[in-house]
Design a protein around this motif. Structure first.
Motif, short mmCIF file in Angstrom:
data_model
loop_
_atom_site.label_atom_id
_atom_site.label_comp_id
_atom_site.label_asym_id
_atom_site.label_seq_id
_atom_site.Cartn_x
_atom_site.Cartn_y
_atom_site.Cartn_z
N ASP A 60 0.83 -1.22 0.00
CA ASP A 60 0.00 0.00 0.00
C ASP A 60 0.86 1.26 0.00
OD1 ASP A 60 -2.17 -1.68 0.22
OD2 ASP A 60 -2.09 -1.65 2.41
N ARG A 61 0.23 2.34 -0.43
CA ARG A 61 0.91 3.64 -0.32
C ARG A 61 0.63 4.21 1.07
NH1 ARG A 61 -0.64 4.16 -5.71
NH2 ARG A 61 1.24 3.77 -6.93
N ASN A 62 1.26 5.36 1.34
CA ASN A 62 1.01 6.02 2.63
C ASN A 62 -0.28 6.84 2.63
OD1 ASN A 62 3.32 5.18 4.04
ND2 ASN A 62 4.54 6.56 2.77
N ARG A 93 -8.17 -5.37 -2.53
CA ARG A 93 -9.07 -4.59 -3.36
C ARG A 93 -8.27 -3.87 -4.47
NH1 ARG A 93 -14.35 -3.68 -3.19
NH2 ARG A 93 -15.08 -1.67 -3.92
N TRP A 94 -7.13 -3.31 -4.07
CA TRP A 94 -6.27 -2.70 -5.09
C TRP A 94 -5.86 -3.73 -6.13
CZ3 TRP A 94 -1.30 -4.48 -6.01
CH2 TRP A 94 -0.67 -3.85 -7.11
N LYS A 95 -5.45 -4.92 -5.62
CA LYS A 95 -4.94 -5.97 -6.51
C LYS A 95 -6.01 -6.35 -7.55
CE LYS A 95 -2.51 -10.32 -6.05
NZ LYS A 95 -2.19 -11.41 -5.17
N VAL A 135 -8.65 -4.58 -8.56
CA VAL A 135 -8.96 -3.50 -9.50
C VAL A 135 -7.82 -3.35 -10.51
CG1 VAL A 135 -9.38 -1.00 -9.71
CG2 VAL A 135 -10.51 -2.29 -7.91
N ARG A 136 -6.59 -3.43 -10.02
CA ARG A 136 -5.43 -3.27 -10.91
C ARG A 136 -5.43 -4.39 -11.97
NH1 ARG A 136 -0.27 -0.02 -11.40
NH2 ARG A 136 0.71 -1.19 -13.03
N TYR A 137 -5.72 -5.61 -11.51
CA TYR A 137 -5.74 -6.75 -12.42
C TYR A 137 -6.74 -6.51 -13.56
CZ TYR A 137 -6.63 -11.52 -14.00
OH TYR A 137 -6.80 -12.62 -14.78
N GLY A 164 6.15 6.44 -2.13
CA GLY A 164 5.97 5.98 -0.75
C GLY A 164 5.27 4.64 -0.68
N ARG A 165 5.58 3.90 0.36
CA ARG A 165 4.87 2.66 0.67
C ARG A 165 4.69 2.59 2.18
NH1 ARG A 165 4.45 2.74 -4.11
NH2 ARG A 165 5.11 1.17 -5.63
N ARG A 166 3.68 1.82 2.58
CA ARG A 166 3.43 1.64 4.01
C ARG A 166 3.67 0.17 4.31
NH1 ARG A 166 -0.84 -0.36 6.18
NH2 ARG A 166 -1.34 0.11 8.33
N PRO A 174 4.84 -3.94 -8.67
CA PRO A 174 3.47 -4.10 -9.16
C PRO A 174 2.64 -2.81 -9.14
CG PRO A 174 4.06 -5.86 -7.64
CD PRO A 174 5.17 -4.87 -7.59
N ARG A 175 3.07 -1.80 -8.36
CA ARG A 175 2.29 -0.55 -8.33
C ARG A 175 2.89 0.52 -9.24
NH1 ARG A 175 -1.55 0.23 -3.22
NH2 ARG A 175 -2.70 1.44 -4.73
N ILE A 176 3.76 0.10 -10.15
CA ILE A 176 4.34 1.05 -11.11
C ILE A 176 3.20 1.74 -11.86
CG2 ILE A 176 4.51 -0.61 -13.02
CD1 ILE A 176 7.35 0.52 -13.54
N CYS A 177 3.47 2.94 -12.38
CA CYS A 177 2.43 3.71 -13.08
C CYS A 177 1.73 2.87 -14.15
CB CYS A 177 3.07 4.93 -13.73
SG CYS A 177 1.92 5.86 -14.75
N ILE A 178 0.42 2.80 -14.06
CA ILE A 178 -0.33 2.00 -15.03
C ILE A 178 -0.41 2.71 -16.39
CG2 ILE A 178 -2.65 2.90 -14.51
CD1 ILE A 178 -3.66 -0.01 -14.60
#
Ligand code: HEM
Length: 555
Positions: free
Chosen positions: A114-116, A137-139, A141-143, A428-430, A495-499
């Protein structure tokens, strides 16, 4: 006598002093404990310069931009692979070592997914987008959204993008043939923001935003509003870091009401239009989001899990979105099933974030790129030669594949622009699951945030010698292979690189090849060297714009 009685009931001076000093002592003890977090763990850290704001005072008081504040922390921790700092009194870790960054962003992503940013909020219909979503949930939606940016889909947007280039051509032709001697002097920030607003409007919503043609375009006005300083957003950001509970309890939304209302009505209008014009084939992000939602509903219905009132067809989905938007909240009652991923507010939020993330970042990169071409005409000429030779090989026009694969030098120029001027200068990441940093005793605990100063890395001579020089050859041939993995991060990593990375590259290369083919770019008396940056902006924004002169190339 009466006065004596009143006095005797008041606390004595001694007790007031005692109470005040006990409170002060407790506060000092509390803060001392908080600010001992890194020292106790033997982690090098930057000494906080404020009891209240930790290391972020200069940024909070707007004396230093976010970009420069994090680059300063990066530089103050020189010689260390990582080091601590405090945002207010919360401990955060700066990651400096590229290998460690990759370890956290890529290999051990499951500890840092997750981000911060704060968790998605049910009261804010535009907040459930990829940037904010967390965990599974992010995973999910991203998929689902990843194929939206596939080559096939981007190819399908070629015509939409070309139509925006035609508008820009029209504008520049008039500007450079105008009577006024200054009509060819342009603020690149504004011109490129108008262009990218039109592109993202067309590609995200299928709308003609008319920003280039119309000085008073609503889309451009709202775009300016989103990235302009506001006391409301400023105070909210401070409260959010100091006491997030207050923001949640008061349902204090991120987007200003004017912005939320604008996007909600644009989306409603777009969906309504699609409902009455089903014969029109669309290839924009909104349609792709609607299709994903329709598919999801169909699947839920066939699994017998969805008892909503919609019929699961594309029309049904559009009705659902419309109802949700009409009711003033983006989620209709029938959509509260826990199985539904793409409820109306997820669709609305993601169309919204494509707009926000899509126009300002690309506009700023394009304007810095053209600014550097004005300062380095030899690079502009090399680019021109490349564009012309690729065009010649393709019968005078550049199709999707030629733009994507054959403009090698242009790719290097864009990469160098993103190195010198990364629009998203901090990542950032948390930590969501404790993680021990290899070969150390340091454990990053759950809840602790990690920060990467992209600007700090990109300007570190250890990775990019003579960092202030604009040298596209850093990204060519064997030089490119020598770039240390994890030291160059304009689009983030893992995996959270800019889509939208491929979309952005394609858009930037398309418009630059048009500009370079037709114009030369020059310094003018309004060009500021070096640029001065706005200390209040989140994205590295220069004060007063980025001015250059366009001159039409002789045919
Ligand atoms: C030059 C242009 C752009 C730059 C430099 C840029 C940069 C970034 C960066 C640094 C991140 C964070 C990555 C991380 O945390 O590791 C990000 C995330 C994101 N960007 Fe971009 N971006 C650009 C263009 C775009 C475009 C055109 C779109 C959409 C059309 C877009 C949509 C997003 C989204 C939705 C995320 C969140 C991804 C997720 O968390 O899954 N960006 N971008």
């Amino acid at each position: 006598m009466a006065a004596f009685t009143i006095l005797s009931t008041l606390p004595s001076v001694t007790s007031v002093v005692l109470i005040v000093s006990s409170v002060a002592l407790c506060a000092a003890y509390y803060l001392h404990k908080k600010y001992s977090y890194w020292a106790k763990r033997g982690v090098p850290y930057v000494k906080p310069d404020s009891w209240f704001f930790g290391n972020t005072k200069e940024m909070i008081f707007q004396r230093e931009s976010t970009t420069f504040m994090f680059a300063r922390l990066y530089n103050e921790l020189a010689g260390h692979k990582f080091g601590g700092y405090y945002r207010n009194h919360k401990p955060f870790l700066v990651l400096r070592d590229p290998e460690l960054i990759r370890l956290i962003f890529v290999k051990n992503f499951s500890h840092f997914h997750d981000r911060n940013t704060p968790d998605e909020r049910d009261f804010d219909p535009l907040s459930k987008h990829l940037l904010n979503l967390r965990g599974q949930r992010w995973k999910n939606v991203r998929y689902k959204l990843t194929p939206t940016f596939s080559s096939g889909k981007l190819k399908g947007m070629h015509e939409l993008m070309q139509a925006c280039i035609v508008e820009l051509d029209d504008y520049l032709t008039k500007a450079t043939s105008g009577d006024s001697k200054d009509s060819n002097v342009q603020d690149l920030r504004e011109l490129m923001a108008k262009f990218t607003t039109d592109v993202i409007g067309a590609c995200a919503f299928g709308l003609n935003c008319n920003s280039i043609r119309d000085e008073n375009s609503e889309f451009r006005r709202i775009g300016r509003l989103i990235f302009s300083f506001s006391w409301r957003s400023y105070i909210r950001a401070i409260v959010l870091t100091l006491a997030p509970g207050i923001v949640m309890a008061t349902k204090w939304k991120n987007a200003r009401p004017e912005i939320e209302n604008f996007f909600m009505s644009v989306l409603k209008g777009a969906v309504e239009h699609r409902k009455s014009h089903t014969e029109q084939k669309r290839n924009d992000f909104l349609q792709l989001l609607i299709n994903i939602q329709a598919e999801e509903r169909k699947q839920l219905e066939s699994n017998g899990q969805h008892n909503g009132t919609q019929n699961g067809t594309q029309n049904g989905t559009q009705n659902g979105i419309q109802n949700g938007l009409q009711n003033g909240h983006a989620e209709s009652v029938s959509e509260k099933s826990k199985d539904i991923l793409f409820d109306d507010s997820v669709v609305a939020s993601n169309a919204f974030i494509f707009f926000i993330a899509g126009f300002e970042t690309t506009a700023s990169t394009l304007s810095y790129c053209l600014y550097e071409l004005a300062l380095n005409p030899d690079i502009g000429e090399k680019l021109y030669e490349e564009v012309e030779s690729v065009k010649q090989a393709h019968n005078g026009t550049l199709d999707y594949d030629a733009v994507n694969k054959e403009l090698v030098y242009m790719e290097a120029v864009i990469s160098e622009t993103l190195r010198k001027y990364p629009p998203a200068s901090v990542l950032g990441r948390r930590c969501n699951e404790a993680f021990q940093i290899p070969d150390t005793n340091v454990v990053i605990e759950e809840g602790v945030g990690v920060t990467v100063s992209v600007y700090g890395l990109h300007h570190d001579p250890q990775y990019f010698p003579e960092p202030e020089k604009f040298k596209p050859e850093r990204f060519l041939g064997e030089n490119k292979d020598k770039i240390v993995p994890g030291s160059y991060l304009p689009f983030g990593d893992g995996p959270r690189i800019c889509i939208g990375m491929r979309f952005a590259h394609y858009e930037m290369k398309s418009v630059l090849s048009y500009i370079i083919s037709n114009y030369t770019i020059h310094r003018c008396n309004k060009t500021v060297v070096p640029l001065q940056y706005d200390t209040r902006s989140l994205l590295h924004t220069p004060v007063g714009g980025v001015w250059v002169q366009f001159q039409k190339r002789p045919k």
